[in-house]
Design an enzyme around this catalytic site. Sequence first.
Site, PDB file in Angstrom:
ATOM      1  N   ARG A  16       0.854  -1.202   0.000  1.00 45.94           N
ATOM      2  CA  ARG A  16       0.000   0.000   0.000  1.00 45.94           C
ATOM      3  C   ARG A  16       0.889   1.251   0.000  1.00 45.94           C
ATOM      4  O   ARG A  16       1.065   1.890  -1.023  1.00 45.94           O
ATOM      5  CB  ARG A  16      -0.966  -0.037   1.202  1.00 45.94           C
ATOM      6  CG  ARG A  16      -2.143   0.906   1.039  1.00 45.94           C
ATOM      7  CD  ARG A  16      -1.834   2.354   1.356  1.00 45.94           C
ATOM      8  NE  ARG A  16      -1.447   2.531   2.759  1.00 45.94           N
ATOM      9  CZ  ARG A  16      -0.885   3.650   3.217  1.00 45.94           C
ATOM     10  NH1 ARG A  16      -0.643   4.675   2.416  1.00 45.94           N
ATOM     11  NH2 ARG A  16      -0.525   3.744   4.481  1.00 45.94           N
ATOM     12  N   ASP A  17       1.514   1.565   1.145  1.00 40.84           N
ATOM     13  CA  ASP A  17       2.333   2.785   1.229  1.00 40.84           C
ATOM     14  C   ASP A  17       3.504   2.709   0.238  1.00 40.84           C
ATOM     15  O   ASP A  17       3.860   3.702  -0.409  1.00 40.84           O
ATOM     16  CB  ASP A  17       2.863   2.936   2.667  1.00 40.84           C
ATOM     17  CG  ASP A  17       3.133   4.372   3.061  1.00 40.84           C
ATOM     18  OD1 ASP A  17       3.478   5.171   2.194  1.00 40.84           O
ATOM     19  OD2 ASP A  17       3.012   4.691   4.260  1.00 40.84           O
ATOM     20  N   HIS A 207       3.670   4.962  12.936  1.00 41.65           N
ATOM     21  CA  HIS A 207       4.001   4.799  11.511  1.00 41.65           C
ATOM     22  C   HIS A 207       5.070   5.842  11.178  1.00 41.65           C
ATOM     23  O   HIS A 207       4.791   7.038  11.228  1.00 41.65           O
ATOM     24  CB  HIS A 207       2.701   5.031  10.725  1.00 41.65           C
ATOM     25  CG  HIS A 207       2.807   5.056   9.244  1.00 41.65           C
ATOM     26  ND1 HIS A 207       2.274   4.060   8.448  1.00 41.65           N
ATOM     27  CD2 HIS A 207       3.334   5.961   8.373  1.00 41.65           C
ATOM     28  CE1 HIS A 207       2.461   4.347   7.174  1.00 41.65           C
ATOM     29  NE2 HIS A 207       3.112   5.506   7.088  1.00 41.65           N
ATOM     30  N   HIS A 209       8.302   7.372   8.719  1.00 41.64           N
ATOM     31  CA  HIS A 209       9.078   7.438   7.473  1.00 41.64           C
ATOM     32  C   HIS A 209      10.501   7.831   7.836  1.00 41.64           C
ATOM     33  O   HIS A 209      10.731   8.562   8.809  1.00 41.64           O
ATOM     34  CB  HIS A 209       8.433   8.433   6.502  1.00 41.64           C
ATOM     35  CG  HIS A 209       7.216   7.848   5.848  1.00 41.64           C
ATOM     36  ND1 HIS A 209       7.213   7.372   4.563  1.00 41.64           N
ATOM     37  CD2 HIS A 209       5.975   7.613   6.339  1.00 41.64           C
ATOM     38  CE1 HIS A 209       6.007   6.887   4.278  1.00 41.64           C
ATOM     39  NE2 HIS A 209       5.243   7.020   5.340  1.00 41.64           N
ATOM     40  N   CYS A 240       3.776   9.351   0.602  1.00 38.16           N
ATOM     41  CA  CYS A 240       2.493   9.867   0.128  1.00 38.16           C
ATOM     42  C   CYS A 240       2.735  10.731  -1.099  1.00 38.16           C
ATOM     43  O   CYS A 240       3.475  11.715  -1.031  1.00 38.16           O
ATOM     44  CB  CYS A 240       1.824  10.695   1.230  1.00 38.16           C
ATOM     45  SG  CYS A 240       0.329  11.526   0.650  1.00 38.16           S
ATOM     46  N   ASN A 249       9.196   4.594   4.093  1.00 38.27           N
ATOM     47  CA  ASN A 249       8.940   4.220   5.493  1.00 38.27           C
ATOM     48  C   ASN A 249      10.212   3.608   6.081  1.00 38.27           C
ATOM     49  O   ASN A 249      11.160   3.280   5.363  1.00 38.27           O
ATOM     50  CB  ASN A 249       7.866   3.126   5.551  1.00 38.27           C
ATOM     51  CG  ASN A 249       6.506   3.605   5.110  1.00 38.27           C
ATOM     52  OD1 ASN A 249       6.341   4.055   3.987  1.00 38.27           O
ATOM     53  ND2 ASN A 249       5.536   3.509   5.991  1.00 38.27           N
TER      54      ASN A 249
END
Length: 310
Positions: A16-17, A207, A209, A240, A249
């Site tokens: 996903r990310d 979460h 990065h 993003c 991340n």
Amino acid sequence: MKQPTQRIRFNEVVTRDGFQMEPEFVPTDAKVALIDALGECGYAKIEVTSFTSAKAIPMLRDAEEVMGRIRRVPGVEYTVLVPNVRGAERALESRADELNLVMSTSETHNQANLRMPREKSFAGLREVVAMAQGRVPVNVSLSTCFGCPMEGEVPQDEVLRWADRFAELGVRGLTVCDTTGMANPAQVGRMSEALRERFEGLQLTLHFHNTRGMGLANLLAAVQAGIDRFDGSLGGLGGCPYAPGASGNIASEDAIHMLQVMGYDTGIDINRLLAVARDLPRIVGHDVPGQLAKAGLTTELHPTPCITTV
Ligand code: COA
Ligand code: ZN
């Protein structure tokens, strides 16, 4: 003295990310094969994809097909990112185990990423929580909680205010996100303590990065403040597309290895994960930032270089 073994749970977000930010579309077959391989590694959760607009996130336009084709390993929760009611309908249809709702604590980033003011996001997400009730648990990921690349500082109280509003709706968990790597370990320690104090009964996840190289230091600061759930992205991919300057991340394998050598129990088979991580550059067609796949485990010893005498 040996420390008691503490359990730390990981949510793998690479498909996903990670993939939302890739320059080239990762073929559906490759996504499914990667998720199936990750499912065997011991993760608590895998964030499979997002049910967003295909115009906004073209790299994840195959969300339904991916969700339909993955092999679901018992004990692993398959979660998906959801930005609005339309996304929730698609996610429920695809039998997601959890809905991970998203909005930003910064007004400017919410406008850039979701094309609406925060209050409009909240109203839509409140509807989603009601739709999910009695069907699947809901987690909320709050973006830019440690700083916004356009607005700058996001006060901790502002983050807690949004977290409170979702907690009141009865969500199961909250993920507090450092979307563009602006957090530092002192700030993370303070935020982690405040979250634990205020939301004792909720699943709390952080979460990070690694945009400024502080990712693993931030993770450790959170662990030391009692947080036991983290998102990580294989190879350190991620970011993003609507946050200027966003980059990857923390690499799951680097974070998990660090915690394991420190004596924490992550439930992950690191050798198996490393094999999957080493295949990632082939899947995406470029080198990735993760370091463990290049260096190997600390237990992988090298032969002594031969000494030639003259
Ligand atoms: N899934 C699929 N399509 C969707 C959708 C969803 N969840 N939500 C809206 N759409 C479609 C609408 O049907 C409409 O389609 P049309 O142009 O064919 O009529 C189009 O998208 C625009 O709809 P609208 O409600 O006006 O949305 P928008 O253009 O204001 O976009 C979001 C709002 C939230 C859908 C969009 O910004 C988005 O998907 N953002 C995701 C950002 C993201 O994932 N960032 C990275 C993670 S942090
Ligand atoms: Zn992220």
